[in-house]
Write an enzyme that holds these catalytic residues in place. Structure first.
Site, mmCIF file in Angstrom:
data_model
loop_
_atom_site.group_PDB
_atom_site.id
_atom_site.type_symbol
_atom_site.label_atom_id
_atom_site.label_comp_id
_atom_site.label_asym_id
_atom_site.label_seq_id
_atom_site.Cartn_x
_atom_site.Cartn_y
_atom_site.Cartn_z
ATOM 1 N N CYS A 11 0.797 -1.327 -0.131
ATOM 2 C CA CYS A 11 0.025 -0.110 0.087
ATOM 3 C C CYS A 11 0.958 1.215 0.067
ATOM 4 C CB CYS A 11 -1.123 -0.046 1.246
ATOM 5 S SG CYS A 11 -0.220 0.221 2.777
ATOM 6 N N ASN A 14 2.450 1.498 4.139
ATOM 7 C CA ASN A 14 2.739 0.128 4.763
ATOM 8 C C ASN A 14 2.564 0.350 6.260
ATOM 9 O OD1 ASN A 14 5.644 -2.045 5.341
ATOM 10 N ND2 ASN A 14 3.683 -2.527 4.902
ATOM 11 N N CYS A 16 -1.177 0.728 7.172
ATOM 12 C CA CYS A 16 -2.717 0.142 7.351
ATOM 13 C C CYS A 16 -2.869 -1.068 6.697
ATOM 14 C CB CYS A 16 -3.610 1.433 6.955
ATOM 15 S SG CYS A 16 -3.750 2.833 7.990
ATOM 16 N N ARG A 17 -3.125 -0.655 5.261
ATOM 17 C CA ARG A 17 -3.670 -1.873 4.296
ATOM 18 C C ARG A 17 -2.683 -3.006 4.365
ATOM 19 N NH1 ARG A 17 -5.337 1.827 -0.457
ATOM 20 N NH2 ARG A 17 -3.466 2.948 0.391
ATOM 21 N N SER A 18 -1.718 -2.804 3.853
ATOM 22 C CA SER A 18 -0.596 -3.880 3.424
ATOM 23 C C SER A 18 -0.209 -4.781 4.869
ATOM 24 C CB SER A 18 0.457 -3.549 2.935
ATOM 25 O OG SER A 18 1.221 -2.327 3.305
ATOM 26 N N ASP A 129 -8.039 3.443 1.324
ATOM 27 C CA ASP A 129 -7.157 3.660 2.257
ATOM 28 C C ASP A 129 -7.952 4.247 3.444
ATOM 29 O OD1 ASP A 129 -5.350 4.681 4.030
ATOM 30 O OD2 ASP A 129 -3.776 5.765 2.510
#
Length: 159
Positions: A11, A14, A16-18, A129
């Site tokens: 993301c 690095n 939140c999402r990934s 995001d």
């Protein structure tokens, strides 16, 4: 010969999402008893959060589902294209950034969009995001990542 499948989730920062995808995928492969067949990591296209733990809101939303996110943020490196078999981008911006970073056409073929693997969210073309969102944003992202990680494992098992 090492037959591990190496997956890198990407993301922007690095945080939140990934890292959440990284934690979810680790748990899914452990629960299915195939953890030894995988190497899983995450990174960001932006390096400004290097060394940081995931966003505290993501950590708490994930921990309510039993995921402990302890990954430290790092930026995508050119050697990641060599090391990983699949590089999974959370959204179009990161997908495009990864394509620009890819050292070759062959390397670019390893890049996928997370939404391609989501079965329960067919209307979504990317994982949003949650950084500027409230609680619901983090929950939606976790739902999509659980869906997508299961989809990735399913698609790999069909090969």
């Amino acid at each position: 010969m090492d037959m591990k499948t190496r997956i890198l989730f990407v993301c922007l920062g690095n945080i939140c999402r990934s890292p959440a995808a990284d934690g979810i995928m680790h748990r899914i492969v452990e629960e299915k008893g195939v953890a030894g067949n995988f190497e899983i990591d995450s990174a960001g296209t932006y390096g400004g959060h290097r060394g940081e733990l995931p966003d505290s809101r993501m950590r708490s939303a994930a921990s309510r589902r039993g995921y402990a996110l302890t990954h430290r943020s790092r930026q995508v490196r050119e050697e990641d294209f060599e090391r990983f078999d699949m590089i999974v981008a959370m959204d179009d911006m990161n997908y495009e950034s990864l394509n620009r970073l890819a050292p070759s056409r062959e390397a670019a073929r390893k890049i996928f969009r997370m939404a391609e693997f989501c079965r329960r969210h067919p209307d979504r073309t990317y994982v949003p995001d949650p950084y500027y969102e409230g609680h619901e944003g983090f929950e939606l992202v976790l739902d999509m990542l659980e869906d997508g990680c299961e989809g990735i494992l399913e698609s790999l098992c069909q090969k």
